[in-house]
Every structure is written in structure tokens, then in C-alpha cells.
Design an enzyme around this catalytic site. Structure first.
Site, short mmCIF file in Angstrom:
data_model
loop_
_atom_site.label_atom_id
_atom_site.label_comp_id
_atom_site.label_asym_id
_atom_site.label_seq_id
_atom_site.Cartn_x
_atom_site.Cartn_y
_atom_site.Cartn_z
N ASP A 83 -9.75 5.89 -2.26
CA ASP A 83 -8.58 6.40 -2.97
C ASP A 83 -9.07 7.20 -4.18
O ASP A 83 -10.27 7.42 -4.33
CB ASP A 83 -7.67 5.24 -3.39
CG ASP A 83 -8.27 4.45 -4.53
OD1 ASP A 83 -9.50 4.52 -4.73
OD2 ASP A 83 -7.52 3.77 -5.25
N TYR A 125 -6.04 6.86 3.74
CA TYR A 125 -6.23 5.77 2.79
C TYR A 125 -5.53 4.50 3.27
O TYR A 125 -6.15 3.43 3.39
CB TYR A 125 -5.71 6.15 1.38
CG TYR A 125 -5.56 4.90 0.56
CD1 TYR A 125 -6.69 4.26 0.05
CD2 TYR A 125 -4.33 4.28 0.40
CE1 TYR A 125 -6.59 3.05 -0.62
CE2 TYR A 125 -4.21 3.07 -0.27
CZ TYR A 125 -5.34 2.46 -0.78
OH TYR A 125 -5.24 1.27 -1.42
N GLU A 179 0.82 -1.21 0.00
CA GLU A 179 0.00 0.00 0.00
C GLU A 179 0.86 1.26 0.00
O GLU A 179 0.52 2.25 -0.64
CB GLU A 179 -0.96 0.01 1.19
CG GLU A 179 -2.07 -1.04 1.11
CD GLU A 179 -2.98 -0.87 -0.10
OE1 GLU A 179 -2.94 0.19 -0.75
OE2 GLU A 179 -3.73 -1.81 -0.40
#
Length: 287
Positions: free
Chosen positions: A135, A117, A34
Site C-alpha cells: 500500500d 492491494y 480493507e
DNA sequence: TAGACGTGGAC
DNA sequence: TGTCCAAGTCT
């Protein structure tokens, strides 16, 4: 909810086979992926991610090496401060969380380099908790399908999270898929430049399509400044030198990377301030 | 909160 | 060739 059902079914058929979707992928792997994916395309992340996890399969493994090694292994993914933050996060996880990636959004938010996020992405995708994950892809899909606008406009965390929350099924496992599915839809079908509405599972109910694809007229997102000749470019060139060197890079060597002395000085100062470079006897090195 | 922060592929 | 844009975060 109808939208969740449609995108979940579509995702089961069309979702890409990506490393972080493999069964057994670790929470640490999810966290690393991520952070690598922040503002960086999937195709560039995959090879770096696999090399990274092979070398550092746990937070403690990464924490046991100097932060500069993380910056070096980050290679050309861009925004190398992410590598530094990831090393710092790994250190905190190893020392304060028993080498286990936290699963609470608040605990994740407290780690460096993890924002709204990424914290939710890890809690949802690694641990199956039920939260909205928003996102840039999700914001675009919502703007088009639900609001009838061509672009999402400036982000508003509270509003964006509420909009996604409204789409999520009650069941955490289904909600997890919906989060991934809406993101994936924005990434490969409802794209910024050339949306492929002919294969979109939401085409029949898309408000933007129904309205005849009106041009976006809302507030414009900030325009990205030119990279050529920017301080960012100079920082990047200096970082490339530091990554490639195994001895200190001298001031004279740094002079060769960019002609403008004032700009060079700004870049070096910034890198020192950010902790991406350190001054040592004879020049500069990674931390 | 607007701006800084890398890099490279697509069109 | 130049512009756009890519699973954001931090200050």
C-alpha cells in the site's frame, strides 16, 4: 532477513490494537475493513466498521438488502461507490462462493472494488497466505529505508510487489506479520509529513537517513485537485440528501444544494451512471 | 495511464 | 485559511 526481524519485533511492541487484529476477526470483517480503509483514515473507519458488521455479519446478510442500504450505512466515509461495490461483492460471494470470502488472490481480484492491494491484504491477513502486500505506507518505507528517497513516486505494481517480496521471511505466518508491520511503520512512524525517525526500528539502516534526508527530486505524484467547488463536492452534497431521505428527493430539492445548473446536471448524470442514484417517479433515490 | 472519485483532520 | 494527505480502484 534483518529488516523483517526488526519490524516484526517492533510491531509486537508498538502495533496498534485495532478491530481487524483481534483474534477471531472474520474474513468478511477483513474484507469490509480493507475496503473501508481505501483512502480513508483508520480513525474514521473503526466506528463505521463495527456498526456495519453488527448489522451485516456475513456477505449474505448484506446481499439480502438493497444496495442503497449499503450506501446509506456507508455514511460519510467517502467514495460511496465503494459501498456499492462491496454490496455487489457480497452478492457474488453469497451466490457463487457459498457465502465464504474467497482466499485466492485471483478469485478476490475478480470481485468488484477489489484491486491489487485489497486482494492480497485479504489473502494474507484473513487467510495467512504468503504474498507481498503493498500500500502507500509500504511504498514509502521501501523508498526511504532501501532506496534512500524521501518519497515513493508513482506506483509500479510489478516493481513494488517485487521489492516487498524481497523483504518477506519464508514462513507465511512471519511474512504476514512483516506485511502488517511495514504498513504500520509507514502509518505511525515513517509518515509522509513528519517521520519520527527517533523511534524508528530501521533508523540505523535507513538509506534516506544515512544520505542526510535528500529532498525528493523524482517524478511527482499527480496533484490532488481542489475539492471546494468541484464536481466531487456537488456529488457529495447530492448523496448526502439521498442518504438522509426516506422518500424520493425531488429535482427542486436538488436545485437547492448547488447554484450552478450545469454542474448540478453533470453530478446527477454521473451518479445515475454510477448507479449511486436512480430516477423514480417524483425524483431520485438510492438504488 | 492520467484523472476521477468524498470527506475531514492536521499543520 | 489553504494545502496536504489518507490501508486504492476503475476507466
Amino acid at each position: 532477513m534483518r529488516i523483517a526481524r526488526l519490524v516484526n519485533a517492533w510491531f509486537a511492541l508498538e502495533g496498534r490494537d485495532l478491530p481487524w487484529r483481534r483474534p477471531g476477526f472474520t474474513a468478511w470483517g477483513t474484507l469490509v475493513s480493507e475496503i473501508m480503509l481505501q483512502q480513508t483514515p483508520v480513525a474514521r473507519v473503526v466506528p463505521r466498521l463495527e456498526a456495519w458488521l453488527e448489522r451485516w455479519p456475513t456477505p449474505a446478510a448484506l446481499a439480502s438488502e438493497p444496495p442503497g442500504e449499503a450506501v446509506r450505512a456507508w455514511d460519510r466515509l467517502g467514495y460511496p461507490r465503494r459501498a456499492l461495490a462491496l454490496h455487489a461483492a457480497a452478492t457474488q460471494i453469497a451466490e457463487r462462493h457459498g457465502n465464504v470470502v474467497p482466499e485466492d488472490v485471483d478469485a478476490l481480484l475478480a470481485l468488484p472494488g477489489i484491486g491489487d492491494y485489497t486482494a492480497r491484504a485479504v489473502a494474507v491477513f484473513a487467510y495467512g497466505h504468503r504474498h507481498p502486500v503493498v500500500d502507500t505506507n509500504v511504498r514509502r518505507v521501501i523508498a526511504r529505508a532501501l532506496l534512500g528517497r524521501g518519497e515513493a513516486g508513482p506506483p509500479s505494481t510489478r516493481r513494488d510487489l517485487a521489492a516487498m517480496e524481497a523483504l518477506l521471511p519464508a514462513d507465511p505466518a512471519e511474512a504476514r506479520v512483516t506485511n502488517a508491520a511495514v504498513m504500520e511503520l509507514g502509518a505511525i512512524v515513517c509518515t509522509a509529513r513528519a517521520p519520527r525517525c527517533d523511534v524508528c526500528p530501521l533508523a540505523e539502516l535507513c538509506a534516506w537517513r544515512a544520505a542526510g534526508y535528500p529532498a525528493y527530486d523524482g517524478p511527482k505524484a499527480a496533484v490532488q485537485k481542489k475539492f471546494e467547488g468541484s464536481d466531487r463536492q456537488v456529488r457529495g452534497l447530492i448523496m448526502a440528501e439521498l442518504r438522509a431521505a426516506d422518500v424520493p428527493v425531488t429535482a427542486a430539492e436538488i436545485e437547492t444544494v448547488w447554484p450552478d445548473a450545469a454542474q448540478r446536471a453533470r453530478a446527477v448524470d454521473g451518479l445515475l451512471r454510477d448507479g449511486l442514484a436512480v430516477q423514480v417517479d417524483g425524483g431520485y433515490t438510492l438504488p
